[in-house]
Design a protein around this motif. Structure first.
Motif, PDB file in Angstrom:
ATOM      1  N   GLY A   1       1.052  -1.154  -0.200  1.00  0.00           N
ATOM      2  CA  GLY A   1       0.389  -0.123  -0.236  1.00  0.00           C
ATOM      3  C   GLY A   1       0.882   1.347   0.404  1.00  0.00           C
ATOM      4  N   SER A   2       2.183   1.035  -0.224  1.00  0.00           N
ATOM      5  CA  SER A   2       2.798   2.576  -0.558  1.00  0.00           C
ATOM      6  C   SER A   2       4.285   2.102  -1.685  1.00  0.00           C
ATOM      7  CB  SER A   2       3.338   2.485   0.788  1.00  0.00           C
ATOM      8  OG  SER A   2       4.089   1.597   1.406  1.00  0.00           O
ATOM      9  N   LEU A   3       4.866   3.377  -1.959  1.00  0.00           N
ATOM     10  CA  LEU A   3       6.137   3.231  -2.397  1.00  0.00           C
ATOM     11  C   LEU A   3       7.315   4.074  -1.358  1.00  0.00           C
ATOM     12  CD1 LEU A   3       7.559   1.768  -5.168  1.00  0.00           C
ATOM     13  CD2 LEU A   3       6.294   3.619  -6.333  1.00  0.00           C
ATOM     14  N   SER A   4       8.215   3.690  -1.280  1.00  0.00           N
ATOM     15  CA  SER A   4       9.150   4.317  -1.099  1.00  0.00           C
ATOM     16  C   SER A   4       9.931   5.064  -2.138  1.00  0.00           C
ATOM     17  CB  SER A   4       9.761   3.765   0.389  1.00  0.00           C
ATOM     18  OG  SER A   4      10.937   2.743  -0.787  1.00  0.00           O
ATOM     19  N   GLU A   5      10.384   6.504  -1.407  1.00  0.00           N
ATOM     20  CA  GLU A   5      11.211   7.285  -2.082  1.00  0.00           C
ATOM     21  C   GLU A   5      11.816   6.564  -3.067  1.00  0.00           C
ATOM     22  OE1 GLU A   5       9.775  10.418  -3.392  1.00  0.00           O
ATOM     23  OE2 GLU A   5       8.083   9.725  -2.279  1.00  0.00           O
ATOM     24  N   SER A   6      12.714   5.752  -1.902  1.00  0.00           N
ATOM     25  CA  SER A   6      13.985   4.723  -2.872  1.00  0.00           C
ATOM     26  C   SER A   6      13.555   3.675  -3.633  1.00  0.00           C
ATOM     27  CB  SER A   6      15.209   4.007  -1.551  1.00  0.00           C
ATOM     28  OG  SER A   6      13.852   3.270  -1.022  1.00  0.00           O
ATOM     29  N   THR A   7      12.454   3.325  -4.142  1.00  0.00           N
ATOM     30  CA  THR A   7      12.237   2.463  -5.034  1.00  0.00           C
ATOM     31  C   THR A   7      11.726   3.047  -6.980  1.00  0.00           C
ATOM     32  OG1 THR A   7      10.463   2.084  -4.297  1.00  0.00           O
ATOM     33  CG2 THR A   7      12.147   1.023  -3.684  1.00  0.00           C
ATOM     34  N   LYS A   8      11.498   4.614  -6.256  1.00  0.00           N
ATOM     35  CA  LYS A   8      10.578   5.240  -7.674  1.00  0.00           C
ATOM     36  C   LYS A   8      11.976   5.101  -8.574  1.00  0.00           C
ATOM     37  CE  LYS A   8       6.952   7.709  -4.808  1.00  0.00           C
ATOM     38  NZ  LYS A   8       5.916   8.817  -5.036  1.00  0.00           N
ATOM     39  N   PRO A   9      11.600   5.281  -9.398  1.00  0.00           N
ATOM     40  CA  PRO A   9      12.559   5.964 -10.289  1.00  0.00           C
ATOM     41  C   PRO A   9      12.755   7.346 -10.882  1.00  0.00           C
ATOM     42  CG  PRO A   9      10.710   5.197 -11.640  1.00  0.00           C
ATOM     43  CD  PRO A   9      10.177   4.488 -10.260  1.00  0.00           C
ATOM     44  N   ARG A  10      13.711   7.613 -11.789  1.00  0.00           N
ATOM     45  CA  ARG A  10      13.268   9.020 -12.147  1.00  0.00           C
ATOM     46  C   ARG A  10      12.443   9.561 -12.736  1.00  0.00           C
ATOM     47  NH1 ARG A  10      15.478  12.799  -8.417  1.00  0.00           N
ATOM     48  NH2 ARG A  10      15.533  14.240 -10.315  1.00  0.00           N
ATOM     49  N   ALA A  11      11.832  11.094 -13.042  1.00  0.00           N
ATOM     50  CA  ALA A  11      11.387  11.550 -13.770  1.00  0.00           C
ATOM     51  C   ALA A  11      11.692  11.498 -15.502  1.00  0.00           C
ATOM     52  CB  ALA A  11       9.955  12.107 -13.774  1.00  0.00           C
TER      53      ALA A  11
ATOM     54  N   ALA B   1       7.444   8.812  -9.806  1.00  0.00           N
ATOM     55  CA  ALA B   1       8.752   9.120 -10.007  1.00  0.00           C
ATOM     56  C   ALA B   1       9.103  10.121  -9.429  1.00  0.00           C
ATOM     57  CB  ALA B   1       8.931   8.731 -11.716  1.00  0.00           C
ATOM     58  N   ILE B   2      10.233  10.579  -8.988  1.00  0.00           N
ATOM     59  CA  ILE B   2      11.504  11.023  -8.398  1.00  0.00           C
ATOM     60  C   ILE B   2      11.708  12.298  -9.761  1.00  0.00           C
ATOM     61  CG2 ILE B   2      13.490  12.075  -7.187  1.00  0.00           C
ATOM     62  CD1 ILE B   2      11.471  10.318  -5.871  1.00  0.00           C
ATOM     63  N   GLY B   3      10.949  13.252  -8.438  1.00  0.00           N
ATOM     64  CA  GLY B   3      10.427  15.106  -9.999  1.00  0.00           C
ATOM     65  C   GLY B   3       9.421  15.089 -10.555  1.00  0.00           C
ATOM     66  N   GLN B   4       8.484  14.372 -10.298  1.00  0.00           N
ATOM     67  CA  GLN B   4       7.106  14.260 -10.837  1.00  0.00           C
ATOM     68  C   GLN B   4       6.369  15.082 -10.682  1.00  0.00           C
ATOM     69  OE1 GLN B   4       4.953  11.186 -10.840  1.00  0.00           O
ATOM     70  NE2 GLN B   4       4.981  10.602 -13.058  1.00  0.00           N
ATOM     71  N   GLU B   5       5.615  16.267 -11.604  1.00  0.00           N
ATOM     72  CA  GLU B   5       4.467  17.198 -11.523  1.00  0.00           C
ATOM     73  C   GLU B   5       2.995  16.354 -11.544  1.00  0.00           C
ATOM     74  OE1 GLU B   5       2.672  19.855  -9.945  1.00  0.00           O
ATOM     75  OE2 GLU B   5       5.013  20.091  -9.537  1.00  0.00           O
ATOM     76  N   VAL B   6       2.423  15.597 -10.660  1.00  0.00           N
ATOM     77  CA  VAL B   6       1.482  15.585 -11.471  1.00  0.00           C
ATOM     78  C   VAL B   6       0.097  16.128 -11.566  1.00  0.00           C
ATOM     79  CG1 VAL B   6      -0.521  13.299 -11.176  1.00  0.00           C
ATOM     80  CG2 VAL B   6       1.887  13.028 -10.982  1.00  0.00           C
ATOM     81  N   LEU B   7      -0.542  16.815 -12.066  1.00  0.00           N
ATOM     82  CA  LEU B   7      -2.131  17.819 -11.731  1.00  0.00           C
ATOM     83  C   LEU B   7      -3.209  16.628 -12.119  1.00  0.00           C
ATOM     84  CD1 LEU B   7      -2.975  20.416 -10.468  1.00  0.00           C
ATOM     85  CD2 LEU B   7      -2.744  20.969 -13.349  1.00  0.00           C
ATOM     86  N   TYR B   8      -4.046  17.117 -11.363  1.00  0.00           N
ATOM     87  CA  TYR B   8      -5.502  16.143 -11.757  1.00  0.00           C
ATOM     88  C   TYR B   8      -6.613  17.565 -11.975  1.00  0.00           C
ATOM     89  CZ  TYR B   8      -3.857  11.649  -9.948  1.00  0.00           C
ATOM     90  OH  TYR B   8      -3.144  10.745 -10.109  1.00  0.00           O
TER      91      TYR B   8
END
Length: 365
Positions: free
Chosen positions: A24-34, A140-147
């Motif tokens: 149910g969670s995703l740590s920052e260390s496991t996310k790829p770069r945007a 992903a790290i460095g990502q901007e998501v807008l809804y």
């Protein structure tokens, strides 16, 4: 503040807008770069909705023409994607925008709607002014998501029209920040020393720019190796005494600009008639603002050589420092025949907005 409070409450109500692993969670260390080029936006939306009023409002925000251009060029490079076609790779995009309305029963919009909890939809239903949710580093790290959402198309279109400049500015500032990290990783200290000595300002320019001309009151910098994949970009800086508000009038800014280029900048230094002038057939666009407490006028326009052998676009800023009694004109112009100028102009904007005209040398220097 009321708007921000509503958004804060809404963010708390959105329970499932995060990318999760089996726990149910995703740590920052496991996310790829945007990933994604500067100025690129992935717009996730039902194609039918994009073909209607919602799409028109979105195009006004992200794909409206840059002013003062020789030919039509949009502010951003937008790629639309059907929500059902989203892949893991696309979810890694640097700028990702999801657009939907909760009354849309189509399969594509339902894919997006499923990401909202029942409670969050009810909150939006009770407060029609809530139309957006911003999430950083969602996939992903460095990502901007807008809804961007609404209960109905009419409601969403109304909010997009009211808040279009704010949405546009969000991505303009973000992309300028991304580009700044790339461009100014290595700075040209020699160019800054010339700017301090001859103009009385501090500049931040990439190491790739070289000094083309430096005299008291004027500095011209240029990229040394333009190519088919790289625009020919020049920057120049000018200072004179500020004596009257009339110097900031649009017609006088143009006259000042053309007097500077006529004296210093030529398409061919061996041909005196090849000096650079503003192309008056394409109306220049002016915008007033305040930068670091200094009144500033931005000008976007096109240029040509007086003998009409070359041409392009330019972005300039007239800045007034009343305390120092100085008026500064700084500009970047592009020569890139038959190619898109948008990226080069964003580079110019990023560099020029890092100029400090209020700099005062140390007493001991």
């Amino acid at each position: 503040m009321k708007f921000l409070s509503r958004i804060s409450l809404f963010i708390l109500a959105v329970a499932i807008l995060a990318s999760c692993d089996s726990n149910g969670s995703l740590s920052e260390s496991t996310k790829p770069r945007a990933r994604g080029s500067i100025g690129e936006i992935i717009l996730v939306i039902d194609s039918a909705k994009y073909a209607g009023p919602v799409g028109d409002a979105l195009r006004d925000i992200f794909e409206s023409d840059l002013p003062g251009m020789i030919r039509s060029e949009s502010k951003f490079k937008v790629n639309t994607v059907d929500p059902r076609a989203m892949t893991r790779m696309l979810k890694m995009s640097t700028n990702l925008i999801y657009v939907t309305t909760f009354d849309d029963k189509g399969g594509a919009s339902q894919v997006i709607n499923a990401q909202f909890s029942k409670e969050s939809k009810e909150k939006a239903l009770n407060d029609p002014s809530i139309y957006s949710l911003r999430v950083e580093d969602e996939y992903a790290i460095g990502q901007e998501v807008l809804y961007l959402f609404g209960n109905t198309e009419e409601q969403l279109v109304d909010n997009l029209k009211k808040n279009g400049p704010r949405i546009q500015n969000l991505f303009e500032v973000r992309e300028r920040g991304r580009l700044e990290k790339i461009l100014l990783a290595r700075k040209n200290t020699a160019a800054n020393a010339e700017a301090e000595k001859n103009i009385g300002i501090q500049i931040n320019v990439p190491a790739s720019y070289q000094i083309a001309k430096s005299v008291p009151g004027f500095l011209w910098l240029r990229q040394p190796t333009p190519s088919g994949n790289r625009a020919d970009i020049s920057l120049f800086f000018h200072v004179e005494d500020y004596v009257s508000e009339e110097q900031t009038f649009p017609e006088n800014i143009l006259a000042l600009r053309d007097s500077i280029t006529k004296q210093h900048i030529f398409g061919d230094p061996e041909v005196p008639s090849s000096y650079v002038v503003t192309e008056k057939q394409i109306p220049p666009a002016f915008r007033n603002m305040v930068i670091n407490d200094n009144f500033t006028t931005e000008i976007r326009a096109s240029w040509r050589t007086n003998n009409v052998t070359m041409g392009g676009t330019y972005l300039g800023y007239l800045m007034v420092d009343e305390q120092k009694g100085k008026l500064y004109y700084i500009e970047g112009f592009v020569y890139y025949p038959n190619e898109v100028h948008r990226d080069a102009l964003r580079e110019i904007e990023t560099i020029l907005l890092n100029t400090d005209v209020s700099w005062v040398p140390d007493q001991g220097s």
